[in-house]
Design an enzyme around this catalytic site. Structure first.
Site, PDB file in Angstrom:
ATOM      1  N   TRP B 158       0.848  -1.205   0.000  1.00  0.00           N
ATOM      2  CA  TRP B 158       0.000   0.000   0.000  1.00  0.00           C
ATOM      3  C   TRP B 158       0.879   1.249   0.000  1.00  0.00           C
ATOM      4  CZ3 TRP B 158      -0.641  -4.015   3.601  1.00  0.00           C
ATOM      5  CH2 TRP B 158      -1.755  -4.834   3.385  1.00  0.00           C
ATOM      6  N   HIS B 187      -6.796   1.768   2.525  1.00  0.00           N
ATOM      7  CA  HIS B 187      -7.828   0.755   2.322  1.00  0.00           C
ATOM      8  C   HIS B 187      -8.901   0.970   3.395  1.00  0.00           C
ATOM      9  CE1 HIS B 187      -5.036  -2.091   4.889  1.00  0.00           C
ATOM     10  NE2 HIS B 187      -5.155  -0.888   5.399  1.00  0.00           N
ATOM     11  N   ARG B 213      -4.149   6.178  -2.613  1.00  0.00           N
ATOM     12  CA  ARG B 213      -2.860   5.515  -2.781  1.00  0.00           C
ATOM     13  C   ARG B 213      -1.892   6.481  -3.436  1.00  0.00           C
ATOM     14  NH1 ARG B 213      -4.269  -0.198  -3.341  1.00  0.00           N
ATOM     15  NH2 ARG B 213      -5.570  -0.529  -1.504  1.00  0.00           N
ATOM     16  N   GLN B 227     -13.575   1.716  -1.944  1.00  0.00           N
ATOM     17  CA  GLN B 227     -13.531   0.295  -1.596  1.00  0.00           C
ATOM     18  C   GLN B 227     -14.769  -0.095  -0.808  1.00  0.00           C
ATOM     19  OE1 GLN B 227     -10.080  -0.957   0.596  1.00  0.00           O
ATOM     20  NE2 GLN B 227      -9.012  -1.505  -1.281  1.00  0.00           N
ATOM     21  N   VAL B 270      -5.208 -11.536   7.581  1.00  0.00           N
ATOM     22  CA  VAL B 270      -6.013 -12.756   7.426  1.00  0.00           C
ATOM     23  C   VAL B 270      -5.105 -13.973   7.368  1.00  0.00           C
ATOM     24  CG1 VAL B 270      -7.960 -11.643   6.262  1.00  0.00           C
ATOM     25  CG2 VAL B 270      -6.052 -12.540   4.919  1.00  0.00           C
ATOM     26  N   ALA B 312     -12.922 -11.810   6.214  1.00  0.00           N
ATOM     27  CA  ALA B 312     -12.922 -10.402   5.811  1.00  0.00           C
ATOM     28  C   ALA B 312     -12.635 -10.357   4.323  1.00  0.00           C
ATOM     29  CB  ALA B 312     -11.857  -9.634   6.589  1.00  0.00           C
TER      30      ALA B 312
END
Lengths: 854, 348
Positions: B158, B187, B213, B227, B270, B312
């Site tokens: 990112w 994000h 970004r 998003q 995650v 997620a």
């Protein structure tokens, strides 16, 4: 990471077609971004040829005529200038039409029939450079005698290169061996580990120097868990053998010399960066791993001179820095063709520090990219041995016996336990114990099954990303295949939905304005301080915007504190491409503005023109917290209705009452009635307009009125008016523009008028017109307020305004159509007379009004 | 008394009606035949004077005749009105209906609003809550608490637009936790943490919002983007739920039967991580990142990671809009050219 299949095949059998292999790798997490084929352009036009005759060229001493059998109907005779061509050689023969590399012009060139010194030549005996295999062009490429004449060269020399984008957690995927392990696990093959043994017939490596100091000393073990040093003496520095050069070129590296090439090869092969020092150039022959001294500098291999910070890490000799640890070697101790003794470094540096150093010095190298992902220190000794073997093989010399291994950061080998229950909890299905165990073992995790339900997996040294049971779950599932798991719908309790009146109001307002013929725009959340200041017809903005440290462009370097600059810029851009036939331009945006909390307002009078200076001068701070992100709505309209064949007259341009109509419709939708009032001059600056962007005389504060009579509450929610022409010009807008700005957050705090139905009166209304004369500066809203506060007046509609000879100077006449109606009876003439009298009295008392007769 | 001749009355009446040329004449005719003292009324009144045997037939006939004459009158009156209208305004009776309508401004919502809402709607139908969050964020929420500490290589995923500069390092404690810095969120994932701070399971939420970004702009990249983040945490949530939910979303939003596949991917917050691709024509397009919520995130929220699991996901609104409407250049969205925006009129 470029992985040539020819190289990959050294460690694992490739049992799948390349597209299937790439797909399996991608699905399991090693994304293959592209599959490149070298030799793909050759097709059948370059094939194995046999030199069957060799004659001198009649007109040139250095050229010869080679007759080549290439499996075609008849051999061809071509001109060849290479000194190494010989009778009976198998060579790469290009036929007319072949695509070859043209080193002089760059790119490729199609081979054509041509005359060379009077002799016609159709084909060509190729060098490596012409085939794009290397830069070698002194002689032709001589092939293995065993090859079949006529076989396509693409099948023999062509290669396929997988370009893999490893995820940042998989340091092992930055190596060909790591990808080979993945391939082996996915295709049930076994990895062939590279050979690590080498001949150590030199004297024992000296652990201490003549000065009795350690050969390797790690002064800062927190940044360097391990440093392995080996020494090779009497090595010859020279070009690498073909196989090594070919490998490096295929992987995208430029060959330099055998010593540098071997360190690069092993880094690409095993993922461990290495560095070779000219041992004789290290002062006292020592290596000290330490943080830099204050003000210390180093000149790197790329010639750059770097100023070092206290948190960087140096590899130093007894005197000075010789390499920036994990990033790049220094120029002073570089291996040159004169080097004979080499000290090979195979070390481990911590990821975070290497990353920070490389980023700070803008030196992100192949080495630093690997260290920052986190390497296991165990890898250092293996890579050291591998490189020593290859150095001896490519450069000769003698290796000192043994290694110097400074290893302060040794960790026990990690074990992770995974229960079958946890696996099933995440996977949603029960996987057979044997399947799980074989997947983990295949990935290099020696795994024991401990009944009743536990897998105990030993983490292999190259897997620095595995720490918890769920990490093993991912290993199992990615090899098992996510697509082989079932899909299920969510069931169970649903959460209580969050009601956010701000978002609801924002969406309602968007729908209402779109339905009213307005176009929604969404503009960038960042703008410039200049655009902010351009909104003030006079002086500079009193709002302080948050500057961005690294904006994408100077056009977007401050967070917006108003939607106006974005909407006005959109308006101007769209107005340019419109004609009068397109009708009025009506744009709106509903979005966030970013208001620093606790920011001191800029004193407009004292502010110098330069924004940054003024911030500093005022000692401004935005408090350092997150800004208030307020939802606002800006509507901008202008232009005129499109002309119509049904109405002969040109329609007049939009005015303030058009935008008020849009706002009133919006207010009806929101059930929040709007009231408009001219801004009150603000003491002490009496002439200060309340909104610096709007014309002071064509501007109204918008409030929501709740309740009636004395209990009525008015909440300011925005402003509407005509854009000051000074401001309009700055935004490149021609003609009048009307702008409304509403604070969605403020609106959302208000309770919408409840809907409550009342019984319709069954009795007739009495209507009459009343012309009321008041001073010219009395707002019509004041008259309307008096008329409508009487319960028996059902409605009072203004239908005419008049100034002129019929009324006194300084007065105006407003004509209202008034409807009187009672809920419970028919009003008599007497009732109406009395009502009218009472209204007139109120108008006289409160507004000094008179009634115009006739 | 002679029986009345109904046929004669009818023929007289019809003749006179045809002769009545204007409104007063029609009025006279009505009075003469159908009025209170008119011929038919008189006839019906006089029925009692007729022989008993003839009464029903004559009565019935007279009533029928009355209705017929009334109908004839109505028809004649309508004819007359039409004739009068034509005489008065000949143009109004033959309008060129193909002339354009009077101009009326047409508005529309921005395609990002339309697409975001359509995506939100699908998730609401699946029982998801919808919230939004701050766009100026702390690096702690945007990175650290999502398991991306300072100097972690995953920060490369990112590229960030920062507000606060990096605080100078404390030489006494070089690796100490630095002061938090503000940034433009890269994000919507920080809202996972914020939502968990305020809610208990069952959690099922999507968070739409603008992100930023530090990225050069081209046909496929914009520095400002929208998003939708998703978070589901409850007992008994497993990877098949992740698959089922996202497949269902894709099918409802882009079309039933669309082929999907999941591959392993890495996001630090995650484990296991996944990426969903869809088959679009002859290509596979990567559409969104997802994964099972990392147990450390669940534990940090004060929940027992052995009891609660979840998944997620995060996806780009513009990317889905481009696919759904065939938009080829992402830069169109924030250039706000009405000629582009107007293509989305009426779409929902």
């Amino acid at each position: 990471m470029k992985v040539p299949l020819s190289w990959l095949a050294d460690y694992a059998d490739l049992t799948l077609p390349v597209d299937d292999l790439a797909h399996r790798l991608s699905m399991a997490g090693a994304e293959v971004e592209s599959i490149d084929r070298t030799g793909g352009d050759w097709g059948d036009t370059v094939c194995v040829g046999l030199v069957t005759a060799l004659e001198p060229h009649p007109n040139a001493d250095r050229l010869r005529l080679a007759t080549v059998d290439y499996g075609g109907d008849a051999p061809q005779t071509v001109v060849c200038g290479a000194p190494n061509v010989a009778l009976g050689q198998k060579i790469a023969f290009a036929l007319e039409g072949a695509e070859l590399i043209d080193a002089h012009a760059g790119g490729t060139r199609r081979l054509k029939k041509s005359k060379i010194r009077g002799v016609e030549s159709a084909g060509m005996v190729c060098s490596e450079r012409e085939l794009g295999l290397s830069d070698e062009h002194e002689g032709i490429l001589v092939l293995d005698d065993a090859l079949t004449v006529g076989a396509p060269i693409a099948d023999i020399l062509g290669d396929t290169i997988l370009d893999i984008a490893p995820t940042p957690n998989r340091s092992d995927h930055f190596s060909v061996l790591g990808i080979a392990r993945e391939v082996a696990a996915l295709t049930a093959q076994t990895v062939r580990e590279p050979a690590l043994d080498y001949l150590q017939d030199g004297p024992p490596i000296a652990e201490t120097t003549a000065a009795q100091a350690n050969l390797v000393e790690i002064a800062d073990p927190d940044l360097c868990p391990r440093y392995v040093a080996t020494i090779i003496r009497g090595i010859q520095v020279r070009p690498s053998p073909d196989w090594l050069q070919t490998r490096l070129i295929a992987a995208g590296q430029r060959p330099i010399n055998n010593v540098v090439d071997v360190t690069n090869f092993v880094m690409l092969e095993m993922g461990q960066p290495l560095h070779a020092f000219d041992y004789d150039r290290l002062a006292e022959g020592r290596i000290i791993v330490r943080r830099p001294r204050p003000g210390e500098r180093i000149t790197l291999l790329d010639g750059s001179d770097q100023k070092l910070a206290p948190n960087h890490l140096l590899i130093a000799d007894a005197n000075t820095g010789v390499a920036l640890a994990g990033v790049m070697g220094g120029a002073h101790s570089e291996v040159t063709p004169q080097t004979t003794n080499v000290l090979l470094e195979a070390a481990n540096f911590t990821g975070a520090n290497t990353r920070r150093t490389a980023a700070a010095l803008k030196q992100r190298t192949e080495a630093s990219l690997r260290f920052e992902k986190g390497l296991n220190p165990e890898l250092a000794a293996q890579a050291s041995a591998r490189a020593m073997r290859l150095l001896l093989q490519t450069g000769g010399g003698t290796a000192d016996t043994g290694i110097v291994d400074a290893y302060p950061g040794k960790q026990p080998r990690a074990r992770v336990q995974l229960t079958a229950q946890r696996l099933a909890q995440i996977a949603g299905v029960d996987l057979p114990t044997e399947t799980v165990r074989s997947i983990l073992s295949g990935l290099g995790f020696p795994t024991q099954w401990k009944p009743p339900s536990t897998f105990i997996a030993e983490v292999p040294p190259w897997r620095t990303d595995i720490a918890i049971p769920d990490d093993l779950v991912e290993e199992v599932l990615r090899v098992y295949g996510y697509d082989n798991l079932p899909s299920r719908s969510l069931s169970g309790a649903m959460p209580e939905p969050t009601i956010d009146p701000r978002l609801r109001l924002r969406e309602t307002a968007r729908d209402a304005l779109a339905a009213l013929g307005c176009a929604e725009v969404i503009t960038y959340s960042a703008t410039t301080a200049a655009a902010q200041n351009a909104l003030c017809a006079l002086g500079t903005s009193r709002v302080w915007a948050i500057p961005l440290l690294n904006p994408m462009s100077s056009q977007h370097d401050h967070m917006r504190t108003s939607l106006r600059p974005g909407v006005l810029a959109s308006y101007a851009a769209n107005a340019r491409s419109r004609s009068r036939l397109d009708g009025p331009l009506q744009l709106f945006e509903a979005g966030k503005v970013f208001l620093p909390l606790g920011a001191a307002p800029l004193d407009a009078a004292a502010a110098p023109s330069d924004e940054t200076e003024s911030e500093a001068a005022a000692g401004l701070t935005d408090g350092g917290g997150l800004p208030l992100e307020r939802l606002e709505l800006v509507l901008a309209i202008g232009g005129a209705p499109a002309p119509s064949p049904h109405d002969p007259a040109e329609p007049p341009p939009l005015d303030l009452f058009h935008i008020k109509a849009l706002l009133d419709s919006l207010a009806t939708t929101l059930r929040l009635p709007f009231e408009y009032a001219a801004p009150q001059p603000q003491a002490p600056q009496a002439n200060q307009p309340s909104d610096p962007a709007l014309l002071p005389g064509v501007c109204a504060i918008v409030s929501v009125v709740q309740g009636a009579g004395k209990k009525a509450r008015r909440t300011p929610v925005g402003v509407v008016g005509q854009l000051d022409p000074v401001v309009a010009q700055r935004f490149d807008i021609d003609g009048p523009l009307f702008l409304a700005e509403l604070d969605i957050d403020a609106l959302a705090k208000l309770e919408p008028q409840p809907i409550s139905s009342s019984t319709l009166s069954r009795y007739p209304a009495v209507t009459e017109d009343l012309a009321i004369v008041v001073a010219a500066d009395v707002p019509a809203a004041h008259i309307a307020a008096i008329l409508t506060r009487n319960a028996l007046i059902e409605r009072a509609d203004l239908f005419d305004t008049y100034t002129g000879p019929q009324v006194a100077a300084g007065k105006k006449s407003l004509a209202y159509a008034i409807a009187y109606r009672a809920p419970d009876r028919t009003l008599t003439d007497a009732d109406v007379l009395k009502l009218r009298g009472s209204i007139i009295k109120q108008l006289q008392r409160e507004l000094q009004a008179t009634i115009r007769e006739g | 008394m002679a029986l009345p001749d109904l046929a004669a009355i009818e023929s007289d009446a019809r003749r006179d009606l045809a002769a009545a040329a204007d409104a007063p004449a029609l009025d006279d005719w009505r009075t003469r035949y159908l009025g209170r003292k008119g011929i038919l009324t008189a006839l019906l009144r006089g029925l009692s004077d007729l022989p008993q045997a003839d009464r029903p037939a004559i009565g019935q006939g007279a009533n029928q005749l009355k209705r017929a004459l009334e109908a004839a009158l109505t028809e004649r009156q309508q004819e007359r009105r039409r004739a009068e209208t034509e005489a008065q305004a000949p143009a109004a009776t033959s309008i060129d209906v193909t002339l354009p309508a009077r101009p009326h401004p047409q508005g529309q919502l921005h395609p990002v609003t339309l697409t975001r809402r359509a995506m939100e709607r699908v998730f609401r139908e699946m029982g998801f809550d919808v919230v939004e969050g701050p766009e100026v964020e702390w690096d702690t929420y945007n990175f650290d608490r999502l398991r991306v500490p300072r100097d972690h290589p995953a920060r490369d995923m990112w590229d960030t637009i920062w507000i606060d500069p990096e605080s100078p390092e404390d030489p006494a404690a070089p690796l100490a936790q630095p002061a938090p810095r503000r940034l433009l969120r890269t994000h919507t994932s920080p809202m996972q943490i914020r939502y968990l701070e305020a809610h208990q399971p069952p959690i099922r939420v999507v968070v739409p919002g603008t992100c930023y970004r530090y990225e050069a702009t081209d046909a496929a990249h914009e520095w400002m983007l929208t998003q939708i983040e998703g978070l589901v945490i409850d007992e008994n949530i497993s990877f098949p739920h992740l698959k089922g939910t996202l497949e269902s979303f894709v099918h409802r939003f882009l079309g039933p039967g669309l082929e999907t596949r999941f591959r392993c991917d890495y996001f630090p917050f995650v484990e296991p991580g996944a990426e969903l691709s869809i088959r679009w024509g002859d290509r596979w397009l990567e559409m969104l990142g997802a994964g099972m919520v990392h147990p450390e995130i669940i534990e940090a929220a004060g929940l027992d990671p052995e009891r609660y699991t979840g998944f997620a996901f995060g996806m780009g609104v513009e990317r889905f809009a481009m696919l759904r409407y065939g938009i080829e250049d992402i830069r169109n969205f924030y250039q706000n050219d009405l000629r582009f925006l107007q293509q989305f009129r009426g779409v929902s």
